[in-house]
Scaffold this active site. Structure first.
Site, PDB file in Angstrom:
ATOM      1  N   ASP A 183      -8.689  -7.619  -7.177  1.00  0.00           N
ATOM      2  CA  ASP A 183      -8.881  -6.609  -6.135  1.00  0.00           C
ATOM      3  C   ASP A 183      -9.898  -7.109  -5.113  1.00  0.00           C
ATOM      4  O   ASP A 183     -11.047  -7.381  -5.447  1.00  0.00           O
ATOM      5  CB  ASP A 183      -9.365  -5.309  -6.786  1.00  0.00           C
ATOM      6  CG  ASP A 183      -9.261  -4.110  -5.879  1.00  0.00           C
ATOM      7  OD1 ASP A 183      -9.472  -4.252  -4.657  1.00  0.00           O
ATOM      8  OD2 ASP A 183      -8.989  -3.013  -6.387  1.00  0.00           O
ATOM      9  N   HIS A 208      -5.477  -4.546  -5.066  1.00  0.00           N
ATOM     10  CA  HIS A 208      -5.989  -3.184  -4.989  1.00  0.00           C
ATOM     11  C   HIS A 208      -4.887  -2.139  -5.132  1.00  0.00           C
ATOM     12  O   HIS A 208      -5.181  -0.980  -5.400  1.00  0.00           O
ATOM     13  CB  HIS A 208      -6.709  -2.992  -3.645  1.00  0.00           C
ATOM     14  CG  HIS A 208      -7.410  -1.678  -3.516  1.00  0.00           C
ATOM     15  ND1 HIS A 208      -8.362  -1.241  -4.415  1.00  0.00           N
ATOM     16  CD2 HIS A 208      -7.288  -0.683  -2.580  1.00  0.00           C
ATOM     17  CE1 HIS A 208      -8.801  -0.048  -4.045  1.00  0.00           C
ATOM     18  NE2 HIS A 208      -8.164   0.314  -2.954  1.00  0.00           N
ATOM     19  N   ASP A 232      -8.322   4.669  -5.391  1.00  0.00           N
ATOM     20  CA  ASP A 232      -9.264   4.427  -4.304  1.00  0.00           C
ATOM     21  C   ASP A 232     -10.069   5.713  -4.018  1.00  0.00           C
ATOM     22  O   ASP A 232     -10.642   6.296  -4.925  1.00  0.00           O
ATOM     23  CB  ASP A 232      -8.468   3.928  -3.082  1.00  0.00           C
ATOM     24  CG  ASP A 232      -9.303   3.504  -1.904  1.00  0.00           C
ATOM     25  OD1 ASP A 232      -9.785   2.366  -1.900  1.00  0.00           O
ATOM     26  OD2 ASP A 232      -9.474   4.308  -0.981  1.00  0.00           O
TER      27      ASP A 232
END
Length: 301
Positions: free
Chosen positions: A243, A271, A117
């Site tokens: 995701d 995710h 991320d």
């Protein structure tokens, strides 16, 4: 979108499983592969926005059981780090635990950085500063920006329904007053499951719901300056098919715009594959660690 051409890809062939129960990581190890013979056996795990070192607990266990050395860090204002996210005003400040770690690392040692991320931007920043200490960089459903871009620019590329869910889940915090720019972003706890953990076990969602912290806003707005230092490091991208936070289409756009050496696809992963597909993620990390260094006449004996 147009199907990507020319970039080497691989994918997890494991069957879809919501729990992906842990088994011995030794099943993934080629009997001819010795950890000590790899370019490096040291992984440094860098969490995403709002997370902390705690999120890697399954990955740490699997890698260590396979013989790797693992360091998982809390970035500033994350995990058990004492800073308030509202007081973090720059990317260097946010990534300081990572850069401090690399600065203290022996000059003869190299590591494999793994960024998830927002952690993708953090490892990119570290790659620019410490290219000689990083053997490979792995972007896991992560921001992989180019020179002059920031994290929010890349995450704003969403072209499907995922962007609506992200906007619903975000709450801006104004630590300096409503008349000043936001200082942090909080995530609505009731939407975390749909946004981040749509394939993850209930126990991990429970852990995250009491552990996720606000995300510093200023670092996500900061444009990175990336030169040949960054470009000299081998990059690998792991895409997450299911995701809802950073859609697969956005991940593919980033890879097309800034091509890594190889792209892997984790099927059935949300995710957070360190929760939803820990075995498959471990297998890919081990595969990346096994990729031999590129022989270069300029730096090889």
């Amino acid at each position: 979108m147009k199907k990507q051409q020319g970039l080497p890809r691989s994918s997890s062939s494991r069957p879809r499983s919501l729990t992906d129960p842990l088994v011995s990581p030794l099943q993934f190890v080629n009997q001819e592969t010795k950890i000590e013979d790899l370019e490096t056996n040291h992984f440094v795990l860098v969490h995403g926005g709002g997370f902390g070192a705690w999120c890697w607990y399954k990955t740490i266990s699997l890698l260590e059981d396979a013989g790797f050395k693992v360091s998982a860090l809390d970035l500033a204002g994350s995990g058990i780090h004492l800073f308030d996210a509202n007081d973090i005003t720059s990317l260097p400040q946010y990534a300081k635990p990572l850069t401090d770690f690399l600065e203290k690392l022996d000059n003869t040692k190299k590591v494999i950085l793994v960024g998830h991320d927002f952690g993708g931007s953090c490892i990119s920043y570290a790659m620019e500063l410490f290219p000689a200490k990083i053997a490979k960089a792995v972007f896991l459903a992560a921001a992989m920006v180019k020179n002059g871009q920031n994290t929010l620019h890349m995450f704003s590329l969403k072209q499907d329904g995922a962007s609506d869910l992200m906007h619903q889940a975000q709450t801006f915090l104004y630590g300096n007053g409503k008349d000043q720019p936001p200082t942090a972003i909080d995530l609505e706890k009731s939407l975390l499951r749909d946004l981040l953990f749509n394939q993850s076990p209930v126990k991990d969602i429970a852990l995250a719901s009491v552990s996720v912290r606000p995300i510093p806003f200023a670092p996500a707005m900061e444009k990175l300056v990336l030169t040949d230092n960054y470009e000299s490091i081998r990059r690998f991208y792991i895409e997450t098919r299911n995701d809802n936070a950073i859609s697969l289409s956005v991940q593919q756009i980033m890879c097309e715009s800034n091509p890594p050496e190889k792209i892997f696809l984790l099927k059935g992963s949300d995710h957070c594959p360190f929760f939803s597909k820990p075995q498959a993620l471990h297998k890919l990390l081990f595969e990346i660690a096994r990729i031999p260094p590129i022989k270069n006449a300029a730096n090889q004996p």
